[in-house]
Design a protein around this motif. Structure first.
Motif, mmCIF file in Angstrom:
data_model
loop_
_atom_site.group_PDB
_atom_site.id
_atom_site.type_symbol
_atom_site.label_atom_id
_atom_site.label_comp_id
_atom_site.label_asym_id
_atom_site.label_seq_id
_atom_site.Cartn_x
_atom_site.Cartn_y
_atom_site.Cartn_z
ATOM 1 N N ALA A 212 -24.599 -13.137 5.045
ATOM 2 C CA ALA A 212 -24.501 -12.119 5.919
ATOM 3 C C ALA A 212 -25.923 -11.925 6.624
ATOM 4 C CB ALA A 212 -24.383 -10.932 5.338
ATOM 5 N N VAL A 213 -27.063 -12.058 5.887
ATOM 6 C CA VAL A 213 -28.175 -11.795 6.600
ATOM 7 C C VAL A 213 -28.801 -13.014 7.241
ATOM 8 C CG1 VAL A 213 -29.226 -9.852 4.912
ATOM 9 C CG2 VAL A 213 -29.546 -12.293 4.619
ATOM 10 N N SER A 214 -28.371 -14.054 6.968
ATOM 11 C CA SER A 214 -28.809 -15.400 7.603
ATOM 12 C C SER A 214 -27.920 -16.004 8.541
ATOM 13 C CB SER A 214 -29.034 -16.563 6.385
ATOM 14 O OG SER A 214 -27.628 -16.919 6.082
ATOM 15 N N LEU A 215 -26.570 -15.576 8.960
ATOM 16 C CA LEU A 215 -25.808 -15.943 9.802
ATOM 17 C C LEU A 215 -25.459 -14.734 10.753
ATOM 18 C CD1 LEU A 215 -23.127 -17.950 7.628
ATOM 19 C CD2 LEU A 215 -24.766 -18.966 9.077
ATOM 20 N N GLY A 216 -25.119 -15.205 12.134
ATOM 21 C CA GLY A 216 -24.522 -14.318 13.158
ATOM 22 C C GLY A 216 -25.645 -13.477 13.658
ATOM 23 N N ASP A 217 -25.150 -12.669 14.666
ATOM 24 C CA ASP A 217 -26.133 -11.496 15.085
ATOM 25 C C ASP A 217 -25.789 -9.957 14.953
ATOM 26 O OD1 ASP A 217 -24.631 -12.896 18.056
ATOM 27 O OD2 ASP A 217 -23.816 -11.250 16.788
ATOM 28 N N ARG A 218 -24.760 -10.082 14.024
ATOM 29 C CA ARG A 218 -24.489 -8.714 13.641
ATOM 30 C C ARG A 218 -23.642 -8.474 12.353
ATOM 31 N NH1 ARG A 218 -20.051 -5.724 17.747
ATOM 32 N NH2 ARG A 218 -19.586 -3.790 16.551
ATOM 33 N N ILE A 219 -23.896 -7.556 11.494
ATOM 34 C CA ILE A 219 -23.138 -7.104 10.341
ATOM 35 C C ILE A 219 -22.392 -5.909 10.251
ATOM 36 C CG2 ILE A 219 -23.504 -6.864 7.848
ATOM 37 C CD1 ILE A 219 -25.960 -8.522 7.822
ATOM 38 N N VAL A 220 -21.196 -6.056 10.098
ATOM 39 C CA VAL A 220 -20.326 -4.822 9.778
ATOM 40 C C VAL A 220 -20.091 -4.788 8.154
ATOM 41 C CG1 VAL A 220 -18.065 -3.675 10.378
ATOM 42 C CG2 VAL A 220 -19.258 -5.025 12.131
ATOM 43 N N MET A 221 -20.344 -3.624 7.965
ATOM 44 C CA MET A 221 -20.300 -3.093 6.503
ATOM 45 C C MET A 221 -19.140 -2.423 6.106
ATOM 46 S SD MET A 221 -22.845 -1.579 3.629
ATOM 47 C CE MET A 221 -23.970 -2.877 3.724
ATOM 48 N N MET A 222 -18.119 -2.813 5.320
ATOM 49 C CA MET A 222 -16.787 -1.874 5.016
ATOM 50 C C MET A 222 -16.770 -1.396 3.738
ATOM 51 S SD MET A 222 -13.959 -3.831 7.245
ATOM 52 C CE MET A 222 -12.925 -2.467 6.951
ATOM 53 N N ASN A 223 -16.143 -0.347 3.688
ATOM 54 C CA ASN A 223 -16.076 0.386 2.262
ATOM 55 C C ASN A 223 -14.657 1.225 2.449
ATOM 56 O OD1 ASN A 223 -16.879 0.941 -0.330
ATOM 57 N ND2 ASN A 223 -16.867 2.976 0.340
ATOM 58 N N ARG A 224 -13.675 1.029 1.449
ATOM 59 C CA ARG A 224 -12.373 1.791 1.512
ATOM 60 C C ARG A 224 -11.898 2.067 2.652
ATOM 61 N NH1 ARG A 224 -12.934 6.518 -3.090
ATOM 62 N NH2 ARG A 224 -13.728 5.075 -4.896
ATOM 63 N N GLY A 225 -11.916 0.820 3.379
ATOM 64 C CA GLY A 225 -11.027 0.675 4.764
ATOM 65 C C GLY A 225 -11.642 1.250 5.977
ATOM 66 N N GLU A 226 -12.949 1.818 5.515
ATOM 67 C CA GLU A 226 -13.827 2.204 6.852
ATOM 68 C C GLU A 226 -14.864 1.251 7.147
ATOM 69 O OE1 GLU A 226 -12.775 6.901 6.565
ATOM 70 O OE2 GLU A 226 -14.319 5.937 5.238
ATOM 71 N N VAL A 227 -15.588 1.484 8.384
ATOM 72 C CA VAL A 227 -16.724 0.881 8.874
ATOM 73 C C VAL A 227 -17.988 1.681 8.335
ATOM 74 C CG1 VAL A 227 -18.265 0.082 10.701
ATOM 75 C CG2 VAL A 227 -15.597 -0.586 10.836
ATOM 76 N N LEU A 228 -18.464 1.235 7.389
ATOM 77 C CA LEU A 228 -19.819 2.164 6.669
ATOM 78 C C LEU A 228 -20.830 1.990 7.751
ATOM 79 C CD1 LEU A 228 -20.126 3.773 4.220
ATOM 80 C CD2 LEU A 228 -20.893 1.908 3.193
ATOM 81 N N HIS A 229 -21.530 0.857 8.244
ATOM 82 C CA HIS A 229 -22.485 0.548 8.682
ATOM 83 C C HIS A 229 -22.279 -0.546 9.838
ATOM 84 C CE1 HIS A 229 -25.040 3.160 6.213
ATOM 85 N NE2 HIS A 229 -24.731 2.556 5.284
ATOM 86 N N ASP A 230 -22.979 -0.576 10.870
ATOM 87 C CA ASP A 230 -22.842 -1.645 11.954
ATOM 88 C C ASP A 230 -24.302 -2.167 12.141
ATOM 89 O OD1 ASP A 230 -22.323 -3.269 13.835
ATOM 90 O OD2 ASP A 230 -20.960 -1.932 14.958
ATOM 91 N N PHE A 231 -24.694 -3.189 11.675
ATOM 92 C CA PHE A 231 -26.201 -3.559 12.034
ATOM 93 C C PHE A 231 -26.108 -4.515 13.108
ATOM 94 C CE2 PHE A 231 -25.951 -2.489 7.268
ATOM 95 C CZ PHE A 231 -26.904 -1.336 7.356
ATOM 96 N N ARG A 232 -26.938 -4.425 14.121
ATOM 97 C CA ARG A 232 -27.164 -5.337 14.946
ATOM 98 C C ARG A 232 -28.661 -5.454 15.673
ATOM 99 N NH1 ARG A 232 -23.145 -3.576 19.503
ATOM 100 N NH2 ARG A 232 -21.991 -2.530 17.667
ATOM 101 N N GLY A 233 -28.820 -6.287 16.365
ATOM 102 C CA GLY A 233 -30.280 -6.580 17.173
ATOM 103 C C GLY A 233 -31.279 -6.618 16.219
ATOM 104 N N SER A 234 -32.355 -6.000 16.418
ATOM 105 C CA SER A 234 -33.494 -6.003 15.521
ATOM 106 C C SER A 234 -33.407 -5.395 14.134
ATOM 107 C CB SER A 234 -34.875 -5.200 16.072
ATOM 108 O OG SER A 234 -34.483 -4.012 16.400
ATOM 109 N N GLU A 235 -32.466 -4.478 14.032
ATOM 110 C CA GLU A 235 -32.113 -4.009 12.665
ATOM 111 C C GLU A 235 -31.767 -4.987 12.063
ATOM 112 O OE1 GLU A 235 -30.137 0.109 10.628
ATOM 113 O OE2 GLU A 235 -29.293 -0.758 12.577
ATOM 114 N N LYS A 236 -30.573 -5.715 12.409
ATOM 115 C CA LYS A 236 -30.010 -6.987 11.499
ATOM 116 C C LYS A 236 -31.160 -7.925 10.981
ATOM 117 C CE LYS A 236 -27.119 -10.548 10.986
ATOM 118 N NZ LYS A 236 -27.622 -12.251 10.626
#
Length: 270
Positions: A212-236
């Motif tokens: 997750a941290v080494s690939l792509g340009d964005r991480i969408v974290m899910m929990n119990r059928g919902e989007v919990l966090h959406d990391f992108r850009g410098s934060e990712k």
């Protein structure tokens, strides 16, 4: 490129086996983006991919791919827009057919089947060159049944097949989870190479914090059928596996507190 609006899906509604798999998910992925979906078991991440692929119809919400509303399209119709690699290396191919024959079928993904998929020199020459790039020696085994190959070899070929026609959207559903570490590393390197080279819009599901941290340009974290966090850009870019683990630990702790509070309330009314 991919627009997901308020999608909901409940399996076995009204029964003791009811599962609220997706609970109002909103997600927009721009053309050429490589998005990694991360979550624990039961978080809804694979259900999200299946919803996009058309494996079932939604209870609510809409899905658009490349500007087309595909919400009510069946899975086979969406195949002309989507390339997909499954978790099981033995899914998505015809094991008793040769490597070359499987690729011939892949070049007609989403089209009517007929006699036009037969092997041709126009396919065989670029196919041999592309497979040689895997450095697995498979370019000399194109007449071998694909079912006779190892899981890593088969998954590498499946990725090539899924991306051969440069689909509008590439779906990767934990496609290295069933592989040994060395094979998984090879397939991940190939994945990054193909997506970067062809600028493919990609949605990849994984349970690996490192991927997750080494690939792509964005991480969408899910929990119990919902989007919990959406990391992108410098934060990712700043994220480490330890950071993601800590986020999940925080969620678990909060859920345990919520459950304890609910138990106390129930006890108070008994």
């Amino acid at each position: 490129m991919l627009e997901i609006q308020g999608i909901r899906k409940t399996f076995n509604p009204g029964t003791v086996n009811e599962v609220r798999a997706l609970q109002g998910v909103d997600l927009t992925i721009e053309e050429g983006a490589f998005v990694v979906v991360l979550g624990m078991n039961g978080s809804g991440k694979s259900t999200l991919l299946n919803a996009v692929a058309g494996s079932f119809y939604l209870d609510e919400g809409r899905i658009r791919i490349a500007g087309q509303d595909v919400t009510r399209w069946p899975e086979h119709r969406r195949a002309k827009l989507i390339g997909r690699v499954f978790q099981n290396p033995f899914s998505g191919t015809a094991p008793n057919m040769s490597i070359a024959e499987n690729f011939a079928l892949a070049t007609h993904r989403g089209k009517a089947r007929g006699f036009g998929w037969a092997l041709s020199r126009n396919l065989m020459n670029p196919l041999r060159d592309r497979i040689a790039g895997l450095r697995m020696g498979l370019e000399n085994r194109l007449d071998h049944a694909i079912g006779s190959l190892s899981g890593g070899q088969r998954q590498a070929l499946t990725l090539l097949m899924a991306s051969w026609l440069k689909p509008d959207l590439l779906l990767l559903d934990e496609h290295t989870a069933a592989l040994d570490p060395k094979s998984a590393e090879q397939v991940i390197a190939l994945t990054n190479e193909v997506i970067t080279r062809d600028k493919l819009t990609t949605l990849m599901v994984t349970h690996s914090m490192q991927q997750a941290v080494s690939l792509g340009d964005r991480i969408v974290m899910m929990n119990r059928g919902e989007v919990l966090h959406d990391f992108r850009g410098s934060e990712k870019k700043r994220l480490r596996p330890e950071d993601l683990i800590e986020r999940f630990n925080q969620v678990r702790a909060r859920e345990q507190l919520d459950e304890s509070a609910a138990e106390m309330l129930r006890a108070a009314y008994i």
